[in-house]
Design a protein around this motif. Structure first.
Motif, mmCIF file in Angstrom:
data_model
loop_
_atom_site.group_PDB
_atom_site.id
_atom_site.type_symbol
_atom_site.label_atom_id
_atom_site.label_comp_id
_atom_site.label_asym_id
_atom_site.label_seq_id
_atom_site.Cartn_x
_atom_site.Cartn_y
_atom_site.Cartn_z
ATOM 1 N N ALA A 102 0.834 -1.206 0.000
ATOM 2 C CA ALA A 102 0.000 0.000 0.000
ATOM 3 C C ALA A 102 0.862 1.246 0.000
ATOM 4 C CB ALA A 102 -0.933 -0.006 1.207
ATOM 5 N N ALA A 103 1.995 1.190 0.690
ATOM 6 C CA ALA A 103 2.895 2.351 0.748
ATOM 7 C C ALA A 103 3.408 2.711 -0.641
ATOM 8 C CB ALA A 103 4.057 2.071 1.692
ATOM 9 N N HIS A 104 3.723 1.696 -1.438
ATOM 10 C CA HIS A 104 4.220 1.980 -2.792
ATOM 11 C C HIS A 104 3.114 2.575 -3.664
ATOM 12 C CE1 HIS A 104 6.884 1.837 -6.173
ATOM 13 N NE2 HIS A 104 6.004 1.131 -6.865
ATOM 14 N N VAL A 105 1.890 2.071 -3.521
ATOM 15 C CA VAL A 105 0.762 2.637 -4.267
ATOM 16 C C VAL A 105 0.594 4.107 -3.909
ATOM 17 C CG1 VAL A 105 -1.744 2.582 -4.564
ATOM 18 C CG2 VAL A 105 -0.448 0.451 -4.570
ATOM 19 N N ARG A 106 0.618 4.424 -2.616
ATOM 20 C CA ARG A 106 0.468 5.822 -2.183
ATOM 21 C C ARG A 106 1.591 6.693 -2.737
ATOM 22 N NH1 ARG A 106 -0.318 3.322 2.818
ATOM 23 N NH2 ARG A 106 -2.524 3.011 3.236
ATOM 24 N N GLU A 107 2.806 6.173 -2.720
ATOM 25 C CA GLU A 107 3.963 6.924 -3.226
ATOM 26 C C GLU A 107 3.810 7.244 -4.712
ATOM 27 O OE1 GLU A 107 8.447 5.529 -4.069
ATOM 28 O OE2 GLU A 107 7.802 5.294 -1.977
ATOM 29 N N VAL A 108 3.372 6.269 -5.489
ATOM 30 C CA VAL A 108 3.183 6.483 -6.926
ATOM 31 C C VAL A 108 2.052 7.477 -7.178
ATOM 32 C CG1 VAL A 108 2.520 5.365 -9.090
ATOM 33 C CG2 VAL A 108 4.148 4.246 -7.565
ATOM 34 N N LEU A 109 0.940 7.329 -6.456
ATOM 35 C CA LEU A 109 -0.175 8.263 -6.640
ATOM 36 C C LEU A 109 0.199 9.672 -6.204
ATOM 37 C CD1 LEU A 109 -3.257 6.091 -5.616
ATOM 38 C CD2 LEU A 109 -2.378 6.575 -7.907
ATOM 39 N N ASP A 110 1.020 9.797 -5.155
ATOM 40 C CA ASP A 110 1.513 11.117 -4.742
ATOM 41 C C ASP A 110 2.336 11.761 -5.848
ATOM 42 O OD1 ASP A 110 0.330 10.989 -2.240
ATOM 43 O OD2 ASP A 110 2.171 10.388 -1.201
ATOM 44 N N SER A 111 3.197 10.978 -6.491
ATOM 45 C CA SER A 111 4.026 11.539 -7.557
ATOM 46 C C SER A 111 3.169 11.941 -8.756
ATOM 47 C CB SER A 111 5.135 10.576 -7.967
ATOM 48 O OG SER A 111 4.607 9.449 -8.606
ATOM 49 N N CYS A 112 2.118 11.182 -9.037
ATOM 50 C CA CYS A 112 1.199 11.551 -10.118
ATOM 51 C C CYS A 112 0.474 12.854 -9.789
ATOM 52 C CB CYS A 112 0.194 10.439 -10.364
ATOM 53 S SG CYS A 112 0.898 8.951 -11.090
ATOM 54 N N GLU A 113 0.044 12.985 -8.542
ATOM 55 C CA GLU A 113 -0.646 14.212 -8.144
ATOM 56 C C GLU A 113 0.277 15.424 -8.245
ATOM 57 O OE1 GLU A 113 -3.185 16.061 -4.408
ATOM 58 O OE2 GLU A 113 -2.798 13.906 -4.484
ATOM 59 N N ARG A 114 1.516 15.268 -7.821
ATOM 60 C CA ARG A 114 2.475 16.374 -7.943
ATOM 61 C C ARG A 114 2.697 16.747 -9.405
ATOM 62 N NH1 ARG A 114 4.940 13.601 -3.746
ATOM 63 N NH2 ARG A 114 6.345 12.509 -5.173
ATOM 64 N N LEU A 115 2.783 15.731 -10.262
ATOM 65 C CA LEU A 115 2.995 15.976 -11.684
ATOM 66 C C LEU A 115 1.855 16.805 -12.268
ATOM 67 C CD1 LEU A 115 4.341 13.431 -14.193
ATOM 68 C CD2 LEU A 115 2.360 14.775 -14.795
ATOM 69 N N VAL A 116 0.624 16.435 -11.958
ATOM 70 C CA VAL A 116 -0.532 17.163 -12.500
ATOM 71 C C VAL A 116 -0.655 18.543 -11.860
ATOM 72 C CG1 VAL A 116 -3.055 17.154 -12.719
ATOM 73 C CG2 VAL A 116 -1.757 15.045 -13.098
ATOM 74 N N ALA A 117 -0.427 18.645 -10.561
ATOM 75 C CA ALA A 117 -0.591 19.917 -9.850
ATOM 76 C C ALA A 117 0.417 20.966 -10.307
ATOM 77 C CB ALA A 117 -0.472 19.700 -8.347
ATOM 78 N N THR A 118 1.566 20.540 -10.800
ATOM 79 C CA THR A 118 2.593 21.507 -11.204
ATOM 80 C C THR A 118 2.478 21.925 -12.659
ATOM 81 O OG1 THR A 118 4.164 19.726 -11.683
ATOM 82 C CG2 THR A 118 4.245 20.693 -9.476
ATOM 83 N N ARG A 119 1.481 21.408 -13.373
ATOM 84 C CA ARG A 119 1.290 21.818 -14.765
ATOM 85 C C ARG A 119 0.720 23.232 -14.778
ATOM 86 N NH1 ARG A 119 3.130 17.823 -18.494
ATOM 87 N NH2 ARG A 119 2.005 19.055 -20.006
ATOM 88 N N PRO A 120 1.436 24.200 -15.336
ATOM 89 C CA PRO A 120 0.979 25.596 -15.273
ATOM 90 C C PRO A 120 -0.217 25.898 -16.167
ATOM 91 C CG PRO A 120 2.979 25.445 -16.574
ATOM 92 C CD PRO A 120 2.725 24.067 -15.997
ATOM 93 N N GLU A 121 -0.462 25.061 -17.182
ATOM 94 C CA GLU A 121 -1.517 25.375 -18.138
ATOM 95 C C GLU A 121 -2.908 24.952 -17.681
ATOM 96 O OE1 GLU A 121 0.139 21.347 -19.468
ATOM 97 O OE2 GLU A 121 0.905 23.155 -18.561
#
Length: 97
Positions: free
Chosen positions: A63-82
């Motif tokens: 579960a920890a790895h799933v959370r880590e991957v989903l966190d990185s996906c959220e950061r990726l989308v949240a930092t998109r300026p457009e």
């Protein structure tokens, strides 16, 4: 085995009035998410101008790895300026679910 999903609700810029313009914003985000080695696709708001929903799914041993991957996906989308990230909905499922 654990599976996790996340759905991002996005507000697109005002110039995304056509399907072609909308896809020009969504396609690069989905491609960037796939480089994280997750399944990603536009999953909702297909007929709404200026809005998009992108879904992501991941499978991992812990579960920890799933959370880590989903966190990185959220950061990726949240930092998109457009685009503006309006909401994030997550689910985690274990073998007992």
């Amino acid at each position: 085995m654990f599976t996790g999903t996340v759905v991002f609700d996005l507000l697109l810029p005002g110039d995304s009035r056509s399907l072609k313009a909308k896809r020009s914003y969504v396609r690069p985000i989905v491609a960037a998410l796939r480089r994280v080695e997750v399944s990603a696709a536009e999953v909702g708001a297909l007929d709404l101008h200026g809005r998009a929903e992108i879904g992501v799914a991941v499978v991992a041993a812990t579960a920890a790895h799933v959370r880590e991957v989903l966190d990185s996906c959220e950061r990726l989308v949240a930092t998109r300026p457009e685009v503006e990230l309006l909401s994030v909905r997550r689910r985690l499922h274990g073998a007992d679910d």
